[in-house]
Design a protein around this motif. Sequence first.
Motif, PDB file in Angstrom:
ATOM      1  N   THR A 105      55.655  -4.134  54.392  1.00 14.39           N
ATOM      2  CA  THR A 105      56.551  -3.261  55.145  1.00 14.39           C
ATOM      3  C   THR A 105      56.890  -3.818  56.523  1.00 14.39           C
ATOM      4  O   THR A 105      57.818  -3.320  57.164  1.00 14.39           O
ATOM      5  CB  THR A 105      55.928  -1.870  55.316  1.00 14.39           C
ATOM      6  OG1 THR A 105      54.676  -2.006  55.974  1.00 14.39           O
ATOM      7  CG2 THR A 105      55.744  -1.185  53.982  1.00 14.39           C
ATOM      8  N   THR A 106      56.189  -4.845  56.971  1.00 16.59           N
ATOM      9  CA  THR A 106      56.421  -5.394  58.310  1.00 16.59           C
ATOM     10  C   THR A 106      57.869  -5.846  58.517  1.00 16.59           C
ATOM     11  O   THR A 106      58.459  -5.517  59.553  1.00 16.59           O
ATOM     12  CB  THR A 106      55.444  -6.542  58.588  1.00 16.59           C
ATOM     13  OG1 THR A 106      54.112  -6.053  58.440  1.00 16.59           O
ATOM     14  CG2 THR A 106      55.630  -7.087  59.985  1.00 16.59           C
ATOM     15  N   PRO A 107      58.500  -6.597  57.595  1.00 16.11           N
ATOM     16  CA  PRO A 107      59.901  -6.990  57.828  1.00 16.11           C
ATOM     17  C   PRO A 107      60.843  -5.789  57.943  1.00 16.11           C
ATOM     18  O   PRO A 107      61.801  -5.822  58.717  1.00 16.11           O
ATOM     19  CB  PRO A 107      60.254  -7.841  56.608  1.00 16.11           C
ATOM     20  CG  PRO A 107      58.961  -8.306  56.067  1.00 16.11           C
ATOM     21  CD  PRO A 107      57.971  -7.239  56.390  1.00 16.11           C
ATOM     22  N   ILE A 108      60.581  -4.744  57.184  1.00 16.31           N
ATOM     23  CA  ILE A 108      61.442  -3.562  57.245  1.00 16.31           C
ATOM     24  C   ILE A 108      61.297  -2.872  58.594  1.00 16.31           C
ATOM     25  O   ILE A 108      62.287  -2.471  59.210  1.00 16.31           O
ATOM     26  CB  ILE A 108      61.129  -2.609  56.079  1.00 16.31           C
ATOM     27  CG1 ILE A 108      61.482  -3.291  54.760  1.00 16.31           C
ATOM     28  CG2 ILE A 108      61.883  -1.292  56.231  1.00 16.31           C
ATOM     29  CD1 ILE A 108      61.081  -2.530  53.541  1.00 16.31           C
ATOM     30  N   ILE A 109      60.072  -2.762  59.069  1.00 14.82           N
ATOM     31  CA  ILE A 109      59.838  -2.144  60.376  1.00 14.82           C
ATOM     32  C   ILE A 109      60.491  -2.970  61.478  1.00 14.82           C
ATOM     33  O   ILE A 109      61.133  -2.424  62.384  1.00 14.82           O
ATOM     34  CB  ILE A 109      58.333  -1.954  60.614  1.00 14.82           C
ATOM     35  CG1 ILE A 109      57.785  -0.918  59.635  1.00 14.82           C
ATOM     36  CG2 ILE A 109      58.060  -1.552  62.058  1.00 14.82           C
ATOM     37  CD1 ILE A 109      56.287  -0.818  59.614  1.00 14.82           C
TER      38      ILE A 109
ATOM     39  N   ILE B 208      64.212  -2.371  61.469  1.00 15.39           N
ATOM     40  CA  ILE B 208      64.550  -1.081  62.085  1.00 15.39           C
ATOM     41  C   ILE B 208      64.456  -1.173  63.595  1.00 15.39           C
ATOM     42  O   ILE B 208      65.341  -0.696  64.326  1.00 15.39           O
ATOM     43  CB  ILE B 208      63.644   0.034  61.531  1.00 15.39           C
ATOM     44  CG1 ILE B 208      63.949   0.286  60.058  1.00 15.39           C
ATOM     45  CG2 ILE B 208      63.794   1.315  62.333  1.00 15.39           C
ATOM     46  CD1 ILE B 208      62.948   1.163  59.354  1.00 15.39           C
ATOM     47  N   VAL B 209      63.404  -1.814  64.103  1.00 16.08           N
ATOM     48  CA  VAL B 209      63.239  -1.971  65.561  1.00 16.08           C
ATOM     49  C   VAL B 209      64.372  -2.825  66.131  1.00 16.08           C
ATOM     50  O   VAL B 209      64.952  -2.494  67.167  1.00 16.08           O
ATOM     51  CB  VAL B 209      61.863  -2.584  65.879  1.00 16.08           C
ATOM     52  CG1 VAL B 209      61.773  -3.003  67.331  1.00 16.08           C
ATOM     53  CG2 VAL B 209      60.752  -1.613  65.536  1.00 16.08           C
ATOM     54  N   GLY B 210      64.709  -3.917  65.443  1.00 18.68           N
ATOM     55  CA  GLY B 210      65.791  -4.780  65.900  1.00 18.68           C
ATOM     56  C   GLY B 210      67.139  -4.083  65.904  1.00 18.68           C
ATOM     57  O   GLY B 210      67.937  -4.240  66.828  1.00 18.68           O
TER      58      GLY B 210
END
Length: 72
Positions: free
Chosen positions: A44-48, A51-53
């Motif tokens: 899930t890290t790339p998705i988070i 979203i932050v980016g």
Amino acid sequence: MKMVLFLTVSFIIIGFVVVVSMKGKMERKLAFIQENADNHKNATTPIILWIVGTTFWGLVSMALIIGMFFMN
């Protein structure tokens, strides 16, 4: 003044193109994670980060647009 306008519009358009082009990849990755929820905790890290980016890009875009009003 025209250079600031050009940079602002370029930043917004390029960012929008990047966000839209990555959207499909993130949707596929999310669907894969939902199917295999127990096996992929760190996936899930790339998705988070996406979203932050995206949020950061949106905030900077709004700040640039607001800043354009104060430069006049």
